[in-house]
Design a protein around this motif. Structure first.
Motif, PDB file in Angstrom:
ATOM      1  N   SER A   1       0.856  -1.196   0.000  1.00 34.09           N
ATOM      2  CA  SER A   1       0.000   0.000   0.000  1.00 34.09           C
ATOM      3  C   SER A   1       0.888   1.242   0.000  1.00 34.09           C
ATOM      4  CB  SER A   1      -0.944  -0.023   1.202  1.00 34.09           C
ATOM      5  OG  SER A   1      -0.245  -0.372   2.367  1.00 34.09           O
ATOM      6  N   CYS A   2       0.287   2.402  -0.336  1.00 36.73           N
ATOM      7  CA  CYS A   2       1.110   3.593  -0.615  1.00 36.73           C
ATOM      8  C   CYS A   2       1.622   4.269   0.646  1.00 36.73           C
ATOM      9  CB  CYS A   2       0.321   4.582  -1.478  1.00 36.73           C
ATOM     10  SG  CYS A   2      -0.933   5.527  -0.563  1.00 36.73           S
ATOM     11  N   GLY A   3       0.895   4.124   1.768  1.00 38.60           N
ATOM     12  CA  GLY A   3       1.323   4.781   2.997  1.00 38.60           C
ATOM     13  C   GLY A   3       0.965   6.259   3.075  1.00 38.60           C
ATOM     14  N   ARG A   4       0.311   6.804   2.037  1.00 40.02           N
ATOM     15  CA  ARG A   4       0.039   8.241   1.996  1.00 40.02           C
ATOM     16  C   ARG A   4      -1.447   8.584   1.929  1.00 40.02           C
ATOM     17  NH1 ARG A   4       4.143   7.439  -1.528  1.00 40.02           N
ATOM     18  NH2 ARG A   4       2.657   7.355  -3.234  1.00 40.02           N
ATOM     19  N   CYS A   5      -2.276   7.693   1.367  1.00 43.32           N
ATOM     20  CA  CYS A   5      -3.680   8.054   1.137  1.00 43.32           C
ATOM     21  C   CYS A   5      -4.479   7.995   2.455  1.00 43.32           C
ATOM     22  CB  CYS A   5      -4.303   7.130   0.092  1.00 43.32           C
ATOM     23  SG  CYS A   5      -4.600   5.447   0.660  1.00 43.32           S
ATOM     24  N   GLU A   6      -5.722   8.435   2.424  1.00 37.23           N
ATOM     25  CA  GLU A   6      -6.518   8.498   3.651  1.00 37.23           C
ATOM     26  C   GLU A   6      -6.779   7.111   4.248  1.00 37.23           C
ATOM     27  OE1 GLU A   6      -7.452   9.141   0.565  1.00 37.23           O
ATOM     28  OE2 GLU A   6      -9.623   9.278   0.317  1.00 37.23           O
ATOM     29  N   PHE A   7      -6.846   6.078   3.388  1.00 35.36           N
ATOM     30  CA  PHE A   7      -7.084   4.727   3.899  1.00 35.36           C
ATOM     31  C   PHE A   7      -5.842   4.206   4.620  1.00 35.36           C
ATOM     32  CE2 PHE A   7      -9.785   5.335   0.147  1.00 35.36           C
ATOM     33  CZ  PHE A   7     -11.018   5.179   0.733  1.00 35.36           C
ATOM     34  N   CYS A   8      -4.684   4.456   4.014  1.00 34.15           N
ATOM     35  CA  CYS A   8      -3.434   4.064   4.671  1.00 34.15           C
ATOM     36  C   CYS A   8      -3.271   4.837   5.982  1.00 34.15           C
ATOM     37  CB  CYS A   8      -2.235   4.328   3.755  1.00 34.15           C
ATOM     38  SG  CYS A   8      -2.107   3.149   2.400  1.00 34.15           S
ATOM     39  N   ALA A   9      -3.600   6.145   5.948  1.00 31.78           N
ATOM     40  CA  ALA A   9      -3.454   6.972   7.153  1.00 31.78           C
ATOM     41  C   ALA A   9      -4.322   6.450   8.288  1.00 31.78           C
ATOM     42  CB  ALA A   9      -3.812   8.423   6.832  1.00 31.78           C
TER      43      ALA A   9
ATOM     44  N   GLN B   1      -7.293  -1.220   1.820  1.00 30.73           N
ATOM     45  CA  GLN B   1      -8.285  -0.394   1.113  1.00 30.73           C
ATOM     46  C   GLN B   1      -7.607   0.736   0.343  1.00 30.73           C
ATOM     47  OE1 GLN B   1     -11.119   0.729   4.209  1.00 30.73           O
ATOM     48  NE2 GLN B   1     -11.304  -1.412   4.808  1.00 30.73           N
ATOM     49  N   CYS B   2      -6.278   0.746   0.335  1.00 33.24           N
ATOM     50  CA  CYS B   2      -5.492   1.769  -0.364  1.00 33.24           C
ATOM     51  C   CYS B   2      -5.919   1.838  -1.825  1.00 33.24           C
ATOM     52  CB  CYS B   2      -4.012   1.403  -0.277  1.00 33.24           C
ATOM     53  SG  CYS B   2      -2.922   2.505  -1.170  1.00 33.24           S
ATOM     54  N   THR B   3      -6.018   3.069  -2.349  1.00 32.13           N
ATOM     55  CA  THR B   3      -6.449   3.232  -3.743  1.00 32.13           C
ATOM     56  C   THR B   3      -5.438   2.661  -4.726  1.00 32.13           C
ATOM     57  OG1 THR B   3      -5.565   5.459  -3.537  1.00 32.13           O
ATOM     58  CG2 THR B   3      -7.953   5.236  -3.404  1.00 32.13           C
ATOM     59  N   SER B   4      -4.178   2.505  -4.302  1.00 33.80           N
ATOM     60  CA  SER B   4      -3.187   1.928  -5.222  1.00 33.80           C
ATOM     61  C   SER B   4      -2.664   0.589  -4.693  1.00 33.80           C
ATOM     62  CB  SER B   4      -2.041   2.910  -5.453  1.00 33.80           C
ATOM     63  OG  SER B   4      -1.420   3.241  -4.226  1.00 33.80           O
TER      64      SER B   4
HETATM   65 ZN   LIG Z   1      -2.678   4.206   0.388  1.00 38.37          ZN
END
Ligand SMILES: [Zn+2]
Length: 341
Positions: A92-100, A106-109
């Protein structure tokens, strides 16, 4: 290096054990010498080809990996060359609202090792450093390769999203699958009463040894009727169903009023008949889950490393015998995981 590659979709015969160029560790990545990987249903779905999903070919699948770090990009810290490790196959990206919020799957990427990038059916695999987890000496490479995907899947679905609680009745369909063997142990560890189904008495006996309390042979009994009988018509609090088309309506019927039906897969087909009355009249919650967060991964692997949860390995095959491994999984002739080394 040697790897298993397929250049077209099809049966196990499209899997070729062959020579391919070695991968390199890109920025933020480490290169792992793979000592063991294991077969998951995602490998089989990708090999067959999935409607609506374009898989770039040729492809190396394999989401689970355990091995030794051989090389690290200069910007990687906190790990060392020579370390024994396994991986969380989800990136997961670690930056999007789901990761946060801690919901990495559920990360968009969201991406998977062995699906969106080359996997571990190979002598070497390059992966992002943030999914790498060092393993203790008490855990073999085979165990470390059998655990991650199925234990993460079962833990996130049952503990984090399904919120199973001590004293609850939990029904797990298909006790012999990798996720099933993980789900039985997690439910038992939580203090639930565990009901399981399987296609034969031998698998049921092995499920009992893992902690299952009540056993249902679905070839000789209709499992939803049996659940009603065993629970005095109440139904169970939680149903775990990754079978899909063949079992869905019976799963809904097996849940108690207000119960939860958890789904993380559909090995017999993803478009089942359904019966909405079973959901609204009986106030059943349907909860979908796939993979899990890094927190889920660290929590469940802690239990594996301590010996509270044990990966169930049906057998270990050399990587070059991968076709046989896929055949066995497709024939459901396995109990637990097939590991390749
Ligand atoms: Zn993410």
């Amino acid at each position: 290096m040697k790897a298993v590659v397929f250049e077209k979709h099809g049966g196990p015969e499209v899997l070729e054990y062959t020579e391919v160029p070695e991968p390199k560790a890109g920025p933020g990545e480490v290169l792992i010498e793979v000592k063991a990987t294991s077969i998951n249903h995602i490998d089989i779905f990708l090999r067959r080809g999935m409607p609506g999903i374009k898989v770039p070919l040729p492809k190396i699948v394999g989401s689970d990996a355990a091995g030794i770090i051989r090389q690290m990009a200069p910007d990687v810290s906190g790990l060392t060359v020579g370390q024994r490790v396994t991986i969380n196959p989800g990136i997961s990206c670690g930056r999007c609202e789901f990761c946060a919020a801690g919901f990495g799957s559920q990360c968009t990427s969201y991406a998977m090792v062995g699906e969106n990038r080359d996997g571990a059916y190979a002598e070497l695999v390059a992966v992002p450093a943030h999914i790498v987890l060092p393993i203790p000496d008490s855990i073999s490479f085979e165990e470390a390769a059998a655990a991650p995907l199925v234990f993460l899947t079962a833990w996130s679905m049952m503990v984090t999203k399904g919120n199973i609680r001590p004293g609850e009745d939990v029904l797990i369909l298909g006790a012999g699958a990798g996720v099933g063997t993980a789900a039985i142990q997690i439910a038992k560890m939580t203090g639930c009463r565990v009901f399981v189904t399987a296609s034969n008495d031998e698998k049921l006996e092995r499920a009992r040894q893992l902690g299952a309390d009540l056993l249902i042979n679905y070839k000789t009994e209709e499992f939803d009727k049996k659940i009603r009988e065993l629970t005095n018509k109440r139904g169970v609090d939680v149903v775990v169903d990754y079978i899909g088309a063949d079992t869905w309506v019976r799963s809904l019927r097996s849940a108690c009023r207000g119960g939860r039906v958890l789904t993380c897969g559909a090995t017999t087909g993803f478009a089942p008949q359904t019966d909405l009355r079973q959901i609204f009249f009986r106030q059943v919650q349907v909860i979908g889950s796939t993979m899990g967060s890094q927190r889920d991964f660290l929590d469940v692997m802690k239990c594996v490393f301590r010996g509270q949860l044990k990966p169930v390995i049906d057998r270990v095959l050399p990587l070059r015998e991968v076709r046989r491994g896929h055949e066995l999984v497709e024939e459901r002739a396995v109990f637990g995981k097939i590991v390749l080394n």
